[in-house]
Design an enzyme around this catalytic site. Structure first.
Site, PDB file in Angstrom:
ATOM      1  N   THR A  29     -24.778  12.128 -18.067  1.00 41.35           N
ATOM      2  CA  THR A  29     -23.530  12.339 -17.301  1.00 41.35           C
ATOM      3  C   THR A  29     -22.312  11.846 -18.092  1.00 41.35           C
ATOM      4  O   THR A  29     -21.246  12.450 -18.031  1.00 41.35           O
ATOM      5  CB  THR A  29     -23.581  11.653 -15.914  1.00 41.35           C
ATOM      6  OG1 THR A  29     -23.988  10.294 -16.071  1.00 41.35           O
ATOM      7  CG2 THR A  29     -24.523  12.361 -14.968  1.00 41.35           C
ATOM      8  N   GLN A 104     -36.691  14.413 -18.944  1.00 44.06           N
ATOM      9  CA  GLN A 104     -36.634  15.573 -18.041  1.00 44.06           C
ATOM     10  C   GLN A 104     -35.433  16.440 -18.418  1.00 44.06           C
ATOM     11  O   GLN A 104     -35.235  17.502 -17.833  1.00 44.06           O
ATOM     12  CB  GLN A 104     -36.487  15.092 -16.592  1.00 44.06           C
ATOM     13  CG  GLN A 104     -37.658  14.263 -16.118  1.00 44.06           C
ATOM     14  CD  GLN A 104     -37.314  13.514 -14.836  1.00 44.06           C
ATOM     15  OE1 GLN A 104     -37.453  14.033 -13.740  1.00 44.06           O
ATOM     16  NE2 GLN A 104     -36.856  12.291 -14.976  1.00 44.06           N
ATOM     17  N   HIS A 124     -39.360  19.237 -19.190  1.00 44.68           N
ATOM     18  CA  HIS A 124     -38.852  20.413 -18.478  1.00 44.68           C
ATOM     19  C   HIS A 124     -38.295  21.475 -19.427  1.00 44.68           C
ATOM     20  O   HIS A 124     -37.498  22.318 -19.021  1.00 44.68           O
ATOM     21  CB  HIS A 124     -37.803  19.992 -17.447  1.00 44.68           C
ATOM     22  CG  HIS A 124     -38.396  19.152 -16.347  1.00 44.68           C
ATOM     23  ND1 HIS A 124     -37.656  18.385 -15.485  1.00 44.68           N
ATOM     24  CD2 HIS A 124     -39.688  18.965 -15.975  1.00 44.68           C
ATOM     25  CE1 HIS A 124     -38.465  17.749 -14.641  1.00 44.68           C
ATOM     26  NE2 HIS A 124     -39.687  18.082 -14.927  1.00 44.68           N
ATOM     27  N   CYS A 132     -39.613  35.003 -23.290  1.00 39.25           N
ATOM     28  CA  CYS A 132     -39.776  36.257 -22.562  1.00 39.25           C
ATOM     29  C   CYS A 132     -40.858  36.065 -21.503  1.00 39.25           C
ATOM     30  O   CYS A 132     -41.964  35.623 -21.815  1.00 39.25           O
ATOM     31  CB  CYS A 132     -40.158  37.387 -23.517  1.00 39.25           C
ATOM     32  SG  CYS A 132     -40.599  38.900 -22.617  1.00 39.25           S
ATOM     33  N   CYS A 157     -35.756  41.012 -23.688  1.00 37.53           N
ATOM     34  CA  CYS A 157     -36.552  40.563 -24.832  1.00 37.53           C
ATOM     35  C   CYS A 157     -36.422  41.571 -25.971  1.00 37.53           C
ATOM     36  O   CYS A 157     -36.673  42.764 -25.772  1.00 37.53           O
ATOM     37  CB  CYS A 157     -38.019  40.436 -24.420  1.00 37.53           C
ATOM     38  SG  CYS A 157     -39.116  40.093 -25.803  1.00 37.53           S
ATOM     39  N   CYS A 160     -40.178  43.255 -26.407  1.00 40.58           N
ATOM     40  CA  CYS A 160     -40.877  44.115 -25.427  1.00 40.58           C
ATOM     41  C   CYS A 160     -39.963  44.589 -24.293  1.00 40.58           C
ATOM     42  O   CYS A 160     -40.440  45.245 -23.369  1.00 40.58           O
ATOM     43  CB  CYS A 160     -42.084  43.373 -24.855  1.00 40.58           C
ATOM     44  SG  CYS A 160     -41.635  42.112 -23.643  1.00 40.58           S
ATOM     45  N   SER A 199     -33.435  10.167 -10.624  1.00 43.86           N
ATOM     46  CA  SER A 199     -33.669   9.881  -9.204  1.00 43.86           C
ATOM     47  C   SER A 199     -35.156   9.795  -8.902  1.00 43.86           C
ATOM     48  O   SER A 199     -35.546   9.440  -7.797  1.00 43.86           O
ATOM     49  CB  SER A 199     -33.026  10.978  -8.334  1.00 43.86           C
ATOM     50  OG  SER A 199     -33.660  12.225  -8.583  1.00 43.86           O
ATOM     51  N   ASN A 223     -31.073   2.823 -12.809  1.00 43.22           N
ATOM     52  CA  ASN A 223     -30.492   4.017 -12.196  1.00 43.22           C
ATOM     53  C   ASN A 223     -29.396   3.570 -11.236  1.00 43.22           C
ATOM     54  O   ASN A 223     -29.530   2.540 -10.576  1.00 43.22           O
ATOM     55  CB  ASN A 223     -31.568   4.811 -11.439  1.00 43.22           C
ATOM     56  CG  ASN A 223     -31.097   6.214 -11.106  1.00 43.22           C
ATOM     57  OD1 ASN A 223     -30.777   6.990 -12.014  1.00 43.22           O
ATOM     58  ND2 ASN A 223     -31.037   6.559  -9.833  1.00 43.22           N
TER      59      ASN A 223
HETATM   60  P1  NAD Z   1     -31.132  13.783 -10.706  1.00 41.35           P
HETATM   61  O1  NAD Z   1     -29.851  14.533 -10.664  1.00 41.35           O
HETATM   62  O2  NAD Z   1     -32.119  14.012  -9.624  1.00 41.35           O
HETATM   63  O3  NAD Z   1     -30.835  12.217 -10.710  1.00 41.35           O
HETATM   64  C1  NAD Z   1     -29.970  11.628 -11.626  1.00 41.35           C
HETATM   65  C2  NAD Z   1     -29.829  10.167 -11.230  1.00 41.35           C
HETATM   66  O4  NAD Z   1     -29.083   9.529 -12.251  1.00 41.35           O
HETATM   67  C3  NAD Z   1     -29.101   9.951  -9.915  1.00 41.35           C
HETATM   68  O5  NAD Z   1     -29.848   9.089  -9.084  1.00 41.35           O
HETATM   69  C4  NAD Z   1     -27.765   9.319 -10.326  1.00 41.35           C
HETATM   70  O6  NAD Z   1     -27.280   8.374  -9.391  1.00 41.35           O
HETATM   71  C5  NAD Z   1     -28.138   8.646 -11.621  1.00 41.35           C
HETATM   72  N1  NAD Z   1     -27.036   8.508 -12.574  1.00 41.35           N
HETATM   73  C6  NAD Z   1     -26.092   9.433 -12.905  1.00 41.35           C
HETATM   74  N2  NAD Z   1     -25.295   8.964 -13.879  1.00 41.35           N
HETATM   75  C7  NAD Z   1     -25.722   7.694 -14.142  1.00 41.35           C
HETATM   76  C8  NAD Z   1     -25.295   6.686 -15.031  1.00 41.35           C
HETATM   77  N3  NAD Z   1     -24.274   6.883 -15.891  1.00 41.35           N
HETATM   78  N4  NAD Z   1     -25.952   5.487 -15.027  1.00 41.35           N
HETATM   79  C9  NAD Z   1     -26.999   5.277 -14.170  1.00 41.35           C
HETATM   80  N5  NAD Z   1     -27.443   6.196 -13.309  1.00 41.35           N
HETATM   81  C10 NAD Z   1     -26.822   7.396 -13.310  1.00 41.35           C
HETATM   82  O7  NAD Z   1     -31.748  14.030 -12.162  1.00 41.35           O
HETATM   83  P2  NAD Z   1     -33.260  13.919 -12.609  1.00 41.35           P
HETATM   84  O8  NAD Z   1     -33.959  12.819 -11.908  1.00 41.35           O
HETATM   85  O9  NAD Z   1     -33.286  13.999 -14.094  1.00 41.35           O
HETATM   86  O10 NAD Z   1     -33.787  15.295 -11.952  1.00 41.35           O
HETATM   87  C11 NAD Z   1     -34.549  16.035 -12.564  1.00 41.35           C
HETATM   88  C12 NAD Z   1     -33.979  17.433 -12.941  1.00 41.35           C
HETATM   89  O11 NAD Z   1     -32.617  17.579 -13.279  1.00 41.35           O
HETATM   90  C13 NAD Z   1     -34.716  17.753 -14.181  1.00 41.35           C
HETATM   91  O12 NAD Z   1     -35.505  18.862 -13.934  1.00 41.35           O
HETATM   92  C14 NAD Z   1     -33.692  18.071 -15.239  1.00 41.35           C
HETATM   93  O13 NAD Z   1     -34.144  19.117 -16.061  1.00 41.35           O
HETATM   94  C15 NAD Z   1     -32.528  18.469 -14.433  1.00 41.35           C
HETATM   95  N6  NAD Z   1     -31.201  18.296 -15.045  1.00 41.35           N
HETATM   96  C16 NAD Z   1     -31.048  18.056 -16.388  1.00 41.35           C
HETATM   97  C17 NAD Z   1     -29.793  17.884 -16.922  1.00 41.35           C
HETATM   98  C18 NAD Z   1     -29.642  17.625 -18.407  1.00 41.35           C
HETATM   99  O14 NAD Z   1     -30.446  18.095 -19.205  1.00 41.35           O
HETATM  100  N7  NAD Z   1     -28.631  16.844 -18.825  1.00 41.35           N
HETATM  101  C19 NAD Z   1     -28.662  17.944 -16.093  1.00 41.35           C
HETATM  102  C20 NAD Z   1     -28.860  18.207 -14.717  1.00 41.35           C
HETATM  103  C21 NAD Z   1     -30.141  18.378 -14.214  1.00 41.35           C
END
Ligand code: NAD
Length: 269
Positions: A29, A104, A124, A132, A157, A160, A199, A223
Protein backbone atom coordinates in the site's frame (compact mmCIF):
# COMPACT_ATOMS: atom_id res chain seq x y z
CA UNK A 1 5.51 0.18 18.06
CA UNK A 2 4.52 -0.76 21.65
CA UNK A 3 7.79 -1.44 23.43
CA UNK A 4 6.90 -4.80 25.01
CA UNK A 5 5.57 -6.40 21.81
CA UNK A 6 8.38 -4.81 19.83
CA UNK A 7 11.02 -6.18 22.19
CA UNK A 8 9.47 -9.66 22.01
CA UNK A 9 9.42 -9.60 18.20
CA UNK A 10 13.02 -8.38 18.07
CA UNK A 11 14.11 -11.16 20.44
CA UNK A 12 12.40 -13.82 18.31
CA UNK A 13 14.01 -12.50 15.12
CA UNK A 14 17.40 -12.26 16.83
CA UNK A 15 17.40 -15.92 17.83
CA UNK A 16 15.95 -17.26 14.58
CA UNK A 17 18.13 -19.05 12.06
CA UNK A 18 15.38 -19.85 9.58
CA UNK A 19 12.78 -17.18 8.90
CA UNK A 20 9.87 -17.55 6.50
CA UNK A 21 7.86 -14.46 5.62
CA UNK A 22 4.23 -14.40 4.47
CA UNK A 23 3.17 -11.13 2.87
CA UNK A 24 -0.08 -9.64 1.58
CA UNK A 25 -1.41 -6.54 -0.09
CA UNK A 26 -0.66 -4.37 2.98
CA UNK A 27 3.05 -4.59 2.19
CA UNK A 28 2.46 -2.73 -1.08
CA UNK A 29 0.00 0.00 0.00
CA UNK A 30 2.91 2.39 0.68
CA UNK A 31 3.91 1.85 -2.96
CA UNK A 32 0.54 3.22 -4.09
CA UNK A 33 -1.17 -0.12 -4.76
CA UNK A 34 -4.43 -0.29 -2.79
CA UNK A 35 -5.27 -3.46 -0.83
CA UNK A 36 -8.70 -5.13 -0.91
CA UNK A 37 -9.89 -5.20 2.71
CA UNK A 38 -7.98 -2.44 4.55
CA UNK A 39 -9.77 0.81 5.56
CA UNK A 40 -9.02 2.35 2.13
CA UNK A 41 -9.18 -1.01 0.31
CA UNK A 42 -10.83 -1.46 -3.07
CA UNK A 43 -13.46 -3.84 -1.68
CA UNK A 44 -14.00 -1.75 1.50
CA UNK A 45 -14.87 1.30 -0.59
CA UNK A 46 -16.97 -0.59 -3.15
CA UNK A 47 -18.65 -3.79 -1.96
CA UNK A 48 -19.34 -4.74 -5.60
CA UNK A 49 -15.73 -4.40 -6.71
CA UNK A 50 -14.93 -8.07 -6.12
CA UNK A 51 -18.00 -9.31 -7.96
CA UNK A 52 -16.23 -10.11 -11.20
CA UNK A 53 -13.12 -11.64 -9.73
CA UNK A 54 -14.13 -15.26 -10.13
CA UNK A 55 -12.84 -17.41 -12.97
CA UNK A 56 -16.41 -18.41 -13.80
CA UNK A 57 -17.51 -14.78 -14.26
CA UNK A 58 -14.42 -14.01 -16.37
CA UNK A 59 -15.10 -16.95 -18.69
CA UNK A 60 -18.82 -16.22 -19.00
CA UNK A 61 -18.86 -12.45 -19.47
CA UNK A 62 -17.09 -10.82 -22.44
CA UNK A 63 -17.94 -7.32 -21.21
CA UNK A 64 -16.31 -8.10 -17.86
CA UNK A 65 -13.15 -9.24 -19.69
CA UNK A 66 -13.03 -6.03 -21.71
CA UNK A 67 -13.36 -3.97 -18.51
CA UNK A 68 -10.66 -6.10 -16.86
CA UNK A 69 -8.21 -5.44 -19.72
CA UNK A 70 -8.96 -1.72 -19.63
CA UNK A 71 -8.37 -1.66 -15.86
CA UNK A 72 -5.09 -3.54 -16.26
CA UNK A 73 -3.80 -0.89 -18.62
CA UNK A 74 -4.30 1.69 -15.85
CA UNK A 75 -3.03 -0.47 -12.97
CA UNK A 76 -0.73 1.30 -10.45
CA UNK A 77 1.44 -1.84 -10.48
CA UNK A 78 3.30 -0.79 -13.67
CA UNK A 79 4.75 2.35 -12.08
CA UNK A 80 4.96 1.23 -8.44
CA UNK A 81 8.32 1.23 -6.71
CA UNK A 82 9.32 -0.99 -3.78
CA UNK A 83 8.91 0.65 -0.37
CA UNK A 84 10.68 0.36 2.98
CA UNK A 85 8.91 -2.91 3.82
CA UNK A 86 10.07 -4.67 0.63
CA UNK A 87 13.60 -3.33 1.10
CA UNK A 88 13.70 -4.48 4.74
CA UNK A 89 13.02 -8.05 3.64
CA UNK A 90 15.93 -7.84 1.19
CA UNK A 91 18.15 -6.80 4.12
CA UNK A 92 16.88 -9.71 6.21
CA UNK A 93 17.65 -12.08 3.32
CA UNK A 94 21.19 -10.68 3.06
CA UNK A 95 21.70 -11.41 6.76
CA UNK A 96 21.37 -15.07 5.76
CA UNK A 97 18.33 -15.94 7.85
CA UNK A 98 15.37 -15.26 5.59
CA UNK A 99 14.83 -18.44 3.63
CA UNK A 100 11.58 -17.81 1.75
CA UNK A 101 9.10 -15.03 1.06
CA UNK A 102 5.67 -16.49 0.44
CA UNK A 103 3.58 -13.71 -1.03
CA UNK A 104 -0.08 -13.38 -1.93
CA UNK A 105 0.84 -10.30 -3.94
CA UNK A 106 0.83 -10.29 -7.70
CA UNK A 107 2.78 -7.06 -8.18
CA UNK A 108 6.36 -8.40 -8.38
CA UNK A 109 7.63 -5.75 -5.94
CA UNK A 110 9.62 -8.18 -3.75
CA UNK A 111 11.71 -9.17 -6.78
CA UNK A 112 11.93 -5.54 -7.94
CA UNK A 113 13.28 -4.58 -4.48
CA UNK A 114 16.05 -7.18 -4.84
CA UNK A 115 14.69 -10.31 -3.15
CA UNK A 116 16.16 -13.43 -4.76
CA UNK A 117 13.43 -14.53 -7.22
CA UNK A 118 14.16 -18.17 -6.31
CA UNK A 119 13.17 -17.42 -2.72
CA UNK A 120 9.91 -15.65 -3.60
CA UNK A 121 6.85 -17.88 -3.93
CA UNK A 122 3.95 -16.11 -5.63
CA UNK A 123 0.99 -18.06 -4.26
CA UNK A 124 -1.56 -16.11 -6.27
CA UNK A 125 0.49 -15.81 -9.45
CA UNK A 126 1.72 -12.68 -11.16
CA UNK A 127 0.24 -9.76 -13.03
CA UNK A 128 3.38 -9.58 -15.17
CA UNK A 129 2.42 -12.58 -17.30
CA UNK A 130 -0.59 -13.84 -19.22
CA UNK A 131 -1.95 -17.35 -19.60
CA UNK A 132 -4.29 -18.76 -22.21
CA UNK A 133 -7.29 -20.45 -20.62
CA UNK A 134 -7.55 -22.66 -23.72
CA UNK A 135 -4.08 -24.02 -24.50
CA UNK A 136 -2.18 -22.89 -21.38
CA UNK A 137 0.42 -20.85 -23.30
CA UNK A 138 2.03 -18.12 -21.23
CA UNK A 139 3.49 -14.80 -22.34
CA UNK A 140 4.55 -11.39 -21.11
CA UNK A 141 1.73 -9.12 -19.93
CA UNK A 142 3.38 -6.17 -21.69
CA UNK A 143 2.71 -7.80 -25.10
CA UNK A 144 -1.01 -8.13 -24.32
CA UNK A 145 -1.21 -4.59 -22.95
CA UNK A 146 0.45 -3.18 -26.08
CA UNK A 147 -2.42 -4.70 -28.04
CA UNK A 148 -4.99 -3.17 -25.65
CA UNK A 149 -3.29 0.23 -25.90
CA UNK A 150 -3.38 -0.20 -29.69
CA UNK A 151 -7.17 -0.54 -29.66
CA UNK A 152 -7.90 -4.25 -29.13
CA UNK A 153 -10.59 -4.52 -26.48
CA UNK A 154 -9.78 -8.11 -25.60
CA UNK A 155 -6.48 -9.57 -26.77
CA UNK A 156 -6.77 -13.29 -27.52
CA UNK A 157 -4.13 -16.02 -27.37
CA UNK A 158 -1.62 -15.52 -30.21
CA UNK A 159 -1.29 -19.31 -30.54
CA UNK A 160 -4.86 -20.71 -30.40
CA UNK A 161 -7.12 -17.61 -30.26
CA UNK A 162 -8.35 -18.75 -26.83
CA UNK A 163 -9.32 -16.49 -23.93
CA UNK A 164 -6.31 -14.75 -22.41
CA UNK A 165 -6.08 -13.79 -18.74
CA UNK A 166 -3.44 -12.45 -16.38
CA UNK A 167 -1.45 -15.27 -14.76
CA UNK A 168 -3.09 -14.53 -11.41
CA UNK A 169 -5.30 -16.82 -9.37
CA UNK A 170 -8.97 -15.83 -9.50
CA UNK A 171 -11.56 -17.04 -7.03
CA UNK A 172 -12.57 -20.53 -8.03
CA UNK A 173 -9.20 -21.24 -9.62
CA UNK A 174 -6.70 -23.83 -8.34
CA UNK A 175 -3.38 -22.62 -7.00
CA UNK A 176 -0.23 -23.94 -8.66
CA UNK A 177 0.30 -27.23 -6.80
CA UNK A 178 4.09 -27.01 -6.81
CA UNK A 179 4.12 -23.42 -5.50
CA UNK A 180 1.69 -24.37 -2.72
CA UNK A 181 3.78 -27.44 -1.82
CA UNK A 182 6.92 -25.30 -1.52
CA UNK A 183 5.03 -22.68 0.53
CA UNK A 184 3.85 -25.36 2.96
CA UNK A 185 7.41 -26.71 3.27
CA UNK A 186 8.66 -23.19 4.00
CA UNK A 187 5.99 -22.82 6.71
CA UNK A 188 6.98 -26.16 8.23
CA UNK A 189 10.72 -25.50 8.02
CA UNK A 190 11.18 -22.24 9.95
CA UNK A 191 11.89 -21.02 13.48
CA UNK A 192 9.91 -17.83 12.90
CA UNK A 193 7.03 -17.14 10.52
CA UNK A 194 6.84 -13.39 10.02
CA UNK A 195 3.41 -12.42 8.65
CA UNK A 196 3.07 -8.91 7.22
CA UNK A 197 0.28 -6.83 5.71
CA UNK A 198 -2.40 -9.45 5.20
CA UNK A 199 -5.93 -9.80 6.57
CA UNK A 200 -5.38 -13.60 6.53
CA UNK A 201 -8.83 -14.10 5.08
CA UNK A 202 -7.88 -16.04 1.95
CA UNK A 203 -7.25 -19.79 2.04
CA UNK A 204 -5.07 -21.77 1.66
CA UNK A 205 -2.57 -18.92 2.19
CA UNK A 206 -3.89 -18.07 5.67
CA UNK A 207 -3.69 -21.72 6.73
CA UNK A 208 0.11 -21.52 6.47
CA UNK A 209 0.04 -19.64 9.79
CA UNK A 210 -1.49 -22.48 11.79
CA UNK A 211 0.67 -24.99 9.91
CA UNK A 212 3.84 -23.17 10.99
CA UNK A 213 2.61 -22.75 14.57
CA UNK A 214 1.73 -26.45 14.84
CA UNK A 215 5.21 -27.34 13.55
CA UNK A 216 6.74 -25.30 16.38
CA UNK A 217 7.50 -21.96 14.71
CA UNK A 218 7.05 -18.70 16.59
CA UNK A 219 4.58 -16.58 14.63
CA UNK A 220 4.87 -12.79 14.46
CA UNK A 221 1.89 -11.02 12.87
CA UNK A 222 2.28 -7.42 11.76
CA UNK A 223 -0.94 -6.01 10.33
CA UNK A 224 -2.78 -2.73 10.84
CA UNK A 225 -5.94 -4.58 11.86
CA UNK A 226 -6.70 -7.75 13.83
CA UNK A 227 -6.65 -11.03 11.90
CA UNK A 228 -8.38 -14.35 12.57
CA UNK A 229 -4.97 -15.84 13.42
CA UNK A 230 -3.84 -13.36 16.09
CA UNK A 231 -4.49 -15.92 18.85
CA UNK A 232 -2.01 -18.34 17.21
CA UNK A 233 0.77 -15.74 17.17
CA UNK A 234 3.51 -15.32 19.75
CA UNK A 235 3.54 -11.58 19.02
CA UNK A 236 0.97 -9.34 17.29
CA UNK A 237 1.89 -5.84 16.15
CA UNK A 238 -0.96 -3.66 14.89
CA UNK A 239 1.49 -1.23 13.35
CA UNK A 240 2.52 -0.06 9.86
CA UNK A 241 4.69 -2.64 8.07
CA UNK A 242 6.84 0.24 6.80
CA UNK A 243 7.96 0.85 10.42
CA UNK A 244 8.01 -2.70 11.76
CA UNK A 245 9.86 -4.57 9.01
CA UNK A 246 12.86 -2.17 8.83
CA UNK A 247 13.05 -2.33 12.63
CA UNK A 248 13.03 -6.13 12.72
CA UNK A 249 15.42 -6.53 9.79
CA UNK A 250 18.00 -4.39 11.61
CA UNK A 251 18.13 -6.81 14.57
CA UNK A 252 21.50 -8.59 14.66
CA UNK A 253 21.48 -12.36 15.20
CA UNK A 254 21.94 -13.22 18.88
CA UNK A 255 24.41 -16.00 18.02
CA UNK A 256 22.96 -18.31 20.63
CA UNK A 257 19.33 -18.79 21.39
CA UNK A 258 17.41 -21.99 21.58
CA UNK A 259 18.28 -23.10 18.05
CA UNK A 260 21.45 -25.17 17.69
CA UNK A 261 23.74 -25.29 14.67
CA UNK A 262 25.44 -28.33 13.15
CA UNK A 263 28.64 -26.28 13.00
CA UNK A 264 31.45 -26.56 10.49
CA UNK A 265 31.10 -29.91 8.60
CA UNK A 266 34.94 -30.25 8.46
CA UNK A 267 34.95 -30.73 12.23
CA UNK A 268 32.49 -33.63 12.14
CA UNK A 269 34.15 -36.93 12.99
P1 NAD B 1 -6.27 -7.71 2.17
O1 NAD B 1 -6.67 -6.51 1.38
O2 NAD B 1 -7.30 -8.71 2.50
O3 NAD B 1 -5.64 -7.24 3.55
C1 NAD B 1 -4.60 -6.32 3.62
C2 NAD B 1 -4.37 -6.02 5.10
O4 NAD B 1 -3.21 -5.21 5.18
C3 NAD B 1 -5.51 -5.27 5.76
O5 NAD B 1 -5.88 -5.92 6.96
C4 NAD B 1 -4.93 -3.87 6.03
O6 NAD B 1 -5.42 -3.29 7.22
C5 NAD B 1 -3.46 -4.17 6.14
N1 NAD B 1 -2.58 -3.06 5.77
C6 NAD B 1 -2.70 -2.23 4.70
N2 NAD B 1 -1.66 -1.38 4.64
C7 NAD B 1 -0.88 -1.67 5.73
C8 NAD B 1 0.33 -1.14 6.23
N3 NAD B 1 0.98 -0.15 5.60
N4 NAD B 1 0.84 -1.66 7.38
C9 NAD B 1 0.19 -2.68 8.03
N5 NAD B 1 -0.95 -3.22 7.60
C10 NAD B 1 -1.47 -2.73 6.45
O7 NAD B 1 -5.02 -8.35 1.40
P2 NAD B 1 -4.50 -9.84 1.47
O8 NAD B 1 -4.65 -10.41 2.83
O9 NAD B 1 -3.17 -9.88 0.79
O10 NAD B 1 -5.64 -10.51 0.55
C11 NAD B 1 -5.35 -11.35 -0.30
C12 NAD B 1 -5.60 -10.94 -1.78
O11 NAD B 1 -5.41 -9.60 -2.18
C13 NAD B 1 -4.57 -11.71 -2.50
O12 NAD B 1 -5.22 -12.61 -3.33
C14 NAD B 1 -3.78 -10.72 -3.33
O13 NAD B 1 -3.44 -11.29 -4.57
C15 NAD B 1 -4.73 -9.61 -3.48
N6 NAD B 1 -4.16 -8.27 -3.70
C16 NAD B 1 -2.85 -8.09 -4.05
C17 NAD B 1 -2.34 -6.83 -4.24
C18 NAD B 1 -0.89 -6.65 -4.63
O14 NAD B 1 -0.32 -7.50 -5.31
N7 NAD B 1 -0.23 -5.56 -4.20
C19 NAD B 1 -3.17 -5.71 -4.07
C20 NAD B 1 -4.53 -5.93 -3.72
C21 NAD B 1 -5.00 -7.23 -3.54
Amino acid sequence: MPSQACAEARALVASAHRITVLTGAGVSTDSGIPDFRGPAGLWTRDADAGRGSSLQAYLADAELRRLAWRAKLDSPVWTARPNAAHKALVELERSGRLRTVVTQNIDGLHQKAGSDPHRVLELHGTLHATVCLGCGATGPMRDALKRVAGGEQEPDCPRCRGILKSATISFGQELDGEVLRRARLAALDCDVLLVAGTSLSVQPAAGLVSLAAKAGAQVIICNAEPTPYDAVAAVVLHEPVGDVLPDLSSVPPSGGGRFSSWGDPSTWS
